[in-house]
Structures are given as C-alpha cells and as structure tokens.
Write an enzyme that holds these catalytic residues in place. Structure first.
Site, short mmCIF file in Angstrom:
data_model
loop_
_atom_site.label_atom_id
_atom_site.label_comp_id
_atom_site.label_asym_id
_atom_site.label_seq_id
_atom_site.Cartn_x
_atom_site.Cartn_y
_atom_site.Cartn_z
N LYS A 192 0.84 -1.20 0.00
CA LYS A 192 0.00 0.00 0.00
C LYS A 192 0.88 1.25 0.00
CE LYS A 192 -3.89 -1.78 2.79
NZ LYS A 192 -5.01 -1.54 1.87
N ARG A 195 -10.47 -11.31 2.08
CA ARG A 195 -11.37 -12.31 1.49
C ARG A 195 -10.71 -13.69 1.41
NH1 ARG A 195 -11.97 -8.68 -3.82
NH2 ARG A 195 -11.62 -7.14 -2.17
#
Ligand code: BES
Ligand code: ZN
Ligand code: ZN
Length: 491
Positions: free
Chosen positions: A273, A347
């Site tokens: 990120k 996820r």
C-alpha cells in the site's frame, strides 16, 4: 473508565444536573428543576431567557451561590426525535461533563407512559454514555493533566421502572464491550499480533463461560486452510485461527456463526500500500475484535443462544516468503484462489473461515470485515455495507442498525457479478477485473464460499474509525458490536 448508572427518586445533594431539553422547552418546567434550591431556581429563571436550544451546543449554568453546575443539552425538535438522536445527546452530555471535570451527574427519566419509555431506548442511552466516556490512553503518560472520566450517572425518576433499569444495565454492558473492541482495534500492530489477539480472546471470554480454542499453524495445515496460511506466509508472526463457542441455547438449536476478519496489520503485502493507506491498517482486525466482543456481550447478557465466533488472524507483510500475485492457493473448501492482488487478503482468509463455519450447520453466518476501501468510497463513513442472500435478513439487519446506531446500507449481491471474480488459472480471483464495484466484488468473492447457509456480509471499512461530530474519541469506532449484540438478542 467504567460508568455506574444508579437509580434514585431524588438526586444527591449538590450533584451536577443534566437537563435534556427539546427546542422550545422551558427550563423551569423541567422535572429536575424543583430539586434545585430556592436561590438556584431564581438564578435559572433569571438567565433562561437567553436560551435557544436549536443548535447542538451544551449550555453550562454555574449557580453563583452554590457552585453547582447545570448542563442544558439540546435534543432538537420533539417531532424529529429518535433513539439515535437520544444516543448522540447522551454522548454530548458525557463529553460536556468530562470537559467540566464532572465525575457524577444526574438526569431525569420520565415514566409517564410515553412511547420511548422502553428497555431498548434506554439501552441506547446507556451504551452511548459509556462510548463517550472512552479514550485510547493506554500509551499516554500524561505528564501534565489526565483526562476526566464520568464515574457515576444517577437516573432520577418518580417510579423506578424495571424494564428501563434493565435497558440501562444492558446498555452499560454493550457500551463496555464496544469500548474494549475499540481498545483492541486501536492497539498498534507491533503489539497486536495474531497471537496477541488470540490471547486477548481467551482472557476476555473464558471467564464468561465461552470456550476458546486457538488453532495453530499445524492444525490449519491439516485442515487444508491454504487461504489463511497463504496470506500469513510473508510475516514472522504465525497465524492463529480463533474458535469461540458459547452454547447456552437448546441442544438441537442451530448456532449463529460470527466470522471476523483478523488482519492484525495490512501492509498490502507485495502489492504494498502507499504510505497514506497503510497508516490505519493496524485496525484491519476490527471485524475480529467486534466478533470477540459481541460474544462477550452475549455471554454477559446471559443470552440463551448457541453462538460461535471464528476469527482467522494473520499479518499481511511483504517479504521473501510472501504469497505473490499469480499464486494459486488451495482453500479448505477445495476451491482454488488465484491471487491477483496480495492486498485483497481479507477475502482470502475469510474463505477458509466461511468453510470452517459449515461444520456447525449454522442457522445464519454473519461475517464482519474491514474488507474494501471501495465500500468507503461508495457509502462514506456513516454506514457499513450490507450484503445478503435474503431480503428478510436485509430488513432485519437494517432495523438492528437503525435501532442501535450501527448503521448498515444494502448493496447488491447477484449472480450476475460472479463473472467478475472468475479466475483464469484458479477457480476464483481475489480481485475484480475492472476498477469498478470493489465492495461488490469482495462480497461476491466471499459468497462463493458461503452458499450452504443463510449469510450476511458486513463490510465495515466505512465505520472503522470515528468521524468528526460523532462525539467519540479519535480512533476505532467499535462497529458493529451494538448491532451484533442486538441481533443475537433478537434473532
Ligand atoms: N483492509 C483493506 C481495506 C480497507 C481500506 C479497510 C481502507 C479500511 C480502510 C483491504 O484489505 C484492502 O486493501 N482491499 C483492497 C482490495 C483491492 C486490492 C481489490 C482495496 O480496497 O483497495
Ligand atoms: Zn488489504
Ligand atoms: Zn485488509
């Protein structure tokens, strides 16, 4: 910073009083007014004409002769009043009291048969009072002045009402669990490792009669949890899979399973990120923290229900051993995940947890995850995103949200979107093919592992941190502990 809410038919001598007032209300007609002594009453009558309660500002009246304080807290227009507004006004009152260094105050509880004189309404009042009394100060040394916290709130009424008392009691429990959830989420990533999260769950829940079992890497290996193990590979911190069982319902009653994302720090992995986005990623275990403390609330409320909590806990790090874009992971379900982006790690670990949930033959599975930045883009920071396979669950969850203040708003979950998460070299791709609909792609991905039971997915990224004007301390917001506690009570 615990608050005791005590019950009385008159306030203690000289205790500060909080007057909650609707627009246009006369202070001298307030039910607490006659508890002021003669001189105080005269003073209030003298100054009351300067009052206008249209804004949110609290007015602090300082009684010149007795030094007693009266806090006037505006409730807005009577017609627009709701449980959520009452909760906000309570936060405003507690914060104002803290600013005034008031540790005890009294407020009036009406018991005249009004529509809002219910257990649920006062649960909201109490939980919000407790939430406004929280500050993340574990790491502060306060060389100058320590912040003040409220210690006691006196509920004053003509006739104590058992239902309302019960609401206040429950609200304190739910508020406290929400605050402990916030404390956990706020704890820096260096201290809040997967093992630390597991240890916290054990310490918080075992004394309450909740069974806690922490699966090690070896156990996850033998269960085939390639999703959790894959994401964890880049970190020096070993993953943990936290299993919590609270089985106080009937033997044959199917449990509700809560699943929480427990990424203790999300760097993005090799798809690192940018700096600004990494900043708050120690809170990426907020879903897991909410599940742990919703279970604690259920146990403290002594709910006669079967409830299971599952929290896969990992740290998502870039290193020589990290999982890579292009890797294909075999999950516990047997389905393979094609990793397109190592930053879509939530996820991947939840896929295994949703499969593990099947072994309980659940009546409902609810997963809670700071899953996508896209949910924040779509909804802003006031509502979490809600996805479900059943309309009646959508309605029920929206109602729980509206009643408790943990707001949720539905987004579509439809088979049409499945195409967007189909893998090229694996069964399911962990990221969509376009830059559109990121929150939906996340939900549709999870759905591939949640087809065997009724299911609700809450993407709580929008509600991860408190925002300006909420009258809450900076940092984690503690969503959706209140919603989950209400859901577990009512479903
Ligand atoms: N933990 C983040 C999502 C997030 C972002 C939560 C901001 C709270 C605030 C999640 O793991 C993530 O990085 N998601 C990616 C998914 C994408 C790579 C498909 C995202 O939202 O950009
Ligand atoms: Zn991520
Ligand atoms: Zn994440």
């Amino acid at each position: 910073m615990p608050i005791r809410i005590t019950s009385h038919t008159k306030p203690a001598e000289r205790i500060p009083l909080v007057f909650f007032l609707f627009s246009g209300d006369d202070i001298a007609a307030h039910s607490l007014f006659h508890f002021l002594d003669r001189g105080e009453q005269e003073y209030v009558r003298k100054v009351k004409k300067d009052f206008d309660f249209k804004g949110k500002e609290v007015r602090v009246l300082f009684m010149p002769d007795t030094a007693r304080k009266v806090l006037c807290v505006p409730l807005g227009k009577k017609e627009d009043f709701s449980a959520i507004k009452a909760g906000l006004a309570t936060r405003i009152a507690v914060q104002a009291a803290r600013k005034e260094k008031i540790k005890k105050f009294a407020f009036w509880v009406s018991t005249t048969g009004g529509a809002r004189e219910t257990r649920d309404f006062y649960e909201v009042v109490a939980s919000n009072a407790v939430m406004a009394n929280f500050e993340f100060i574990k790491y502060k040394t306060f060389p100058d002045e320590k912040p003040t916290f409220v210690e006691e709130i006196q509920a004053i009424w003509r006739v104590p009402n058992a239902d309302i008392q019960e609401g206040l009691r429950r609200g304190v429990i739910v508020g406290e669990e929400t605050n402990t959830c916030r404390e956990l989420s706020n704890t820096p990533g260096g201290d809040m490792t997967p093992q630390a999260l597991a240890t916290h769950a054990e310490k918080a829940l075992r004394p309450l009669g909740v069974k806690v079992n922490v699966l090690s890497e070896g156990k996850m290996n033998s269960l085939g949890m390639g999703g959790v193990l894959g994401v964890a590979r880049g970190s020096d911190e070993p993953p943990r899979f936290i299993v919590m069982e609270y089985m106080k319902g009937a033997k044959k009653e199917k449990p509700v399973v809560l699943v929480g994302k427990g990424v203790t720090f999300d760097t993005g992995g090799l798809n690192l990120k940018p700096s600004a986005s990494i900043y708050e990623m120690h809170m990426d275990m907020s879903g897991g923290a909410a599940v742990i403390h919703a279970m604690a609330a259920a146990a403290r409320l002594k709910l006669k229900k079967n409830i299971v909590g599952l929290v896969p806990a990992v740290e998502n790090m870039p290193s020589g051993s990290s999982y890579r874009p292009g890797d294909v992971l075999k999950t516990m379900s047997g389905k393979t995940i094609e990793v397109l982006d190592t930053d879509a790690e939530g996820r991947v670990i939840l896929a295994d947890a949703l499969t593990y949930a099947k072994k309980y033959n659940p009546s409902l599975v609810v997963d809670v995850a700071t899953l996508t930045g896209a949910a924040v883009i779509a909804l802003g920071q006031r509502y979490s995103a809600l996805f479900t396979t059943e309309k009646k669950l959508e309605d029920a969850f929206r109602k729980f949200g509206d009643e408790t203040g943990d707001l949720v708003w539905p987004l579509p979950l439809s088979a049409d979107y499945e195409e967007d998460v189909r893998g090229t070299f694996g069964d399911v791709a962990n990221s969509g093919k376009t830059r559109y609909g990121g929150a939906i792609n996340g939900a549709v991905f999870l759905w591939q592992f949640a087809k065997d039971y009724p299911w609700v997915h809450l993407d709580i990224a929008p509600r991860m941190t408190s925002i300006e004007g909420e009258y809450l301390a900076k940092g984690a917001a503690g969503a959706p502990v209140r919603l989950l506690a209400r859901m577990l009570e009512e479903i």
